[in-house]
Write an enzyme that holds these catalytic residues in place. Structure first.
Site, PDB file in Angstrom:
ATOM      1  N   TYR A  54      39.117  36.402  31.061  1.00 26.11           N
ATOM      2  CA  TYR A  54      40.400  36.384  30.613  1.00 26.11           C
ATOM      3  C   TYR A  54      40.913  36.141  29.471  1.00 26.11           C
ATOM      4  O   TYR A  54      40.450  34.564  29.425  1.00 26.11           O
ATOM      5  CB  TYR A  54      41.122  36.094  32.130  1.00 26.11           C
ATOM      6  N   LEU A 209      51.952  44.442  43.573  1.00 21.10           N
ATOM      7  CA  LEU A 209      53.273  44.665  42.993  1.00 21.10           C
ATOM      8  C   LEU A 209      53.254  46.216  42.376  1.00 21.10           C
ATOM      9  O   LEU A 209      54.499  46.124  41.368  1.00 21.10           O
ATOM     10  CB  LEU A 209      54.239  43.811  42.855  1.00 21.10           C
TER      11      LEU A 209
END
Length: 348
Positions: A54, A209
């Site tokens: 990342y 989400l």
């Protein structure tokens, strides 16, 4: 904040965990990322998920700095990181014994810690014998550098094979799986959850989400809000995946119909979406991201919420036509396009 056991392993995790993908180390200011991590700790979040690749390693560095400068001691939070993908600018990757040992030491150095609580195989490595990987992970645990091991987005047959092999050899077993799971992405329900339940793995689910779609902030027929991820070219894959698959307005119109359900329950859309994934006993924690501390507070409030059978039926009545079991455009290689666009961020 409520807490759950992570499979049959040694870790107890917060129901809501904090993820660093796309934000920490890139796309938001370092000080803002640290403020979000401190807010997560303040709201009882104890599990922090990252990966060596990342932001080309920067996510681990910022996470480590934030945790060290918090008011919490090392035994009050859990660090989960991953290995498999290349960390730019180096091209090497995979789960060979050499790579596991090398990348583990580099992650420890970037994080600035002596051990990692959960070390996860970011993807399955077709080029390395499974037993070589499992043996290397077992040695990592026995060395004291790792407490527990897990996997992310592995095919179900490989999850089973890993469980059977570690048992046969007496090696450290996998204790966690990290699949994508939300109201809109339900694929793990078909086989992964059952395999994990049978073999003692808990699930730490990502994108609960649906990259913000389930918060209700995206409106059909309207451009995304200026401060949203979908409006940021470095972070937007929401409309490239979910939107493309569902022709965007069709999906967003369905999500709009969920708002009265949340309102009837006195919940936000975020709380309802997180409660929905946490209704499964196979799910130990749901990973959320944030670019502002107030978002962390909103996400943390999704812990401890129970949805009734009637509420679940109302949700399914709306979303059944749009649930992601297969692409709307099967001839379009959407993953290939995403990889090309967000190669340094996307964990594929």
């Amino acid at each position: 904040m409520y807490y759950r056991q992570l499979g049959q392993g040694p870790l107890t995790v917060s129901e809501i965990s904090f993820g660093t993908w796309l934000t920490v180390g890139a796309n938001i200011e370092r000080s803002q990322a640290i403020a979000c991590i401190h807010a997560a700790l303040d709201h009882g979040i104890t599990l922090f998920d990252t990966a060596n690749m990342y932001a080309a390693g920067e996510a681990e560095r910022v996470l480590g700095e934030a945790l060290r400068t918090s008011s919490k001691s090392r035994d009050q939070y859990l660090i989960a990181t991953k290995v498999f993908n290349p960390v730019p600018p180096e091209p090497d990757k995979g789960l060979s014994a050499e790579q596991v040992a090398k990348q583990l030491d580099r992650s420890l150095a970037r994080l600035g810690v002596d051990y990692i609580d959960l070390y996860q195989c970011h993807r399955y490595d077709k080029e390395t014998p499974l037993d070589e990987t499992l043996g290397a992970l077992d040695r990592a645990v026995k060395s004291g550098k790792v407490r527990a091991i897990g996997l992310s987005e592995w095919p179900v047959d490989k999850i089973v094979a890993a469980a059977e092999s570690t048992k046969a050899h007496g090696w450290t077993p996998m204790t966690s799986s990290q699949p994508q799971y939300s109201m809109l992405v339900r694929k793990p329900e078909a086989e992964v959850f059952a395999a994990c339940r049978e073999h003692g793995l808990g699930n730490i689910v990502f994108s609960p989400l649906a990259q913000g779609v389930l918060t209700g902030k995206y409106k059909p027929g309207q451009p995304p809000p200026e401060d949203s991820r979908a409006a940021n070219p470095d972070m937007n894959f929401t409309m490239e995946t979910l939107g493309r698959r569902f022709r965007s307005d069709f999906l967003l119109a369905a999500v709009e119909q969920l708002k009265p359900i949340a309102a009837d329950l006195g919940l936000t859309m975020t709380q309802m979406a997180l409660a929905w994934v946490l209704r499964r006993t196979e799910v130990s924690s749901a990973i959320v991201g944030a670019s502002r501390p107030e978002q962390v507070a909103a996400n943390a409030a999704g812990s401890g919420v129970t949805l009734s059978a009637e509420t679940l039926e109302r949700i399914d009545a709306i979303l059944k036509p749009v649930v992601l079991f297969h692409p709307v455009h099967p001839t379009v290689s959407w993953q290939g396009k995403l990889k090309a666009k967000l190669r340094r961020y996307l964990p594929l």
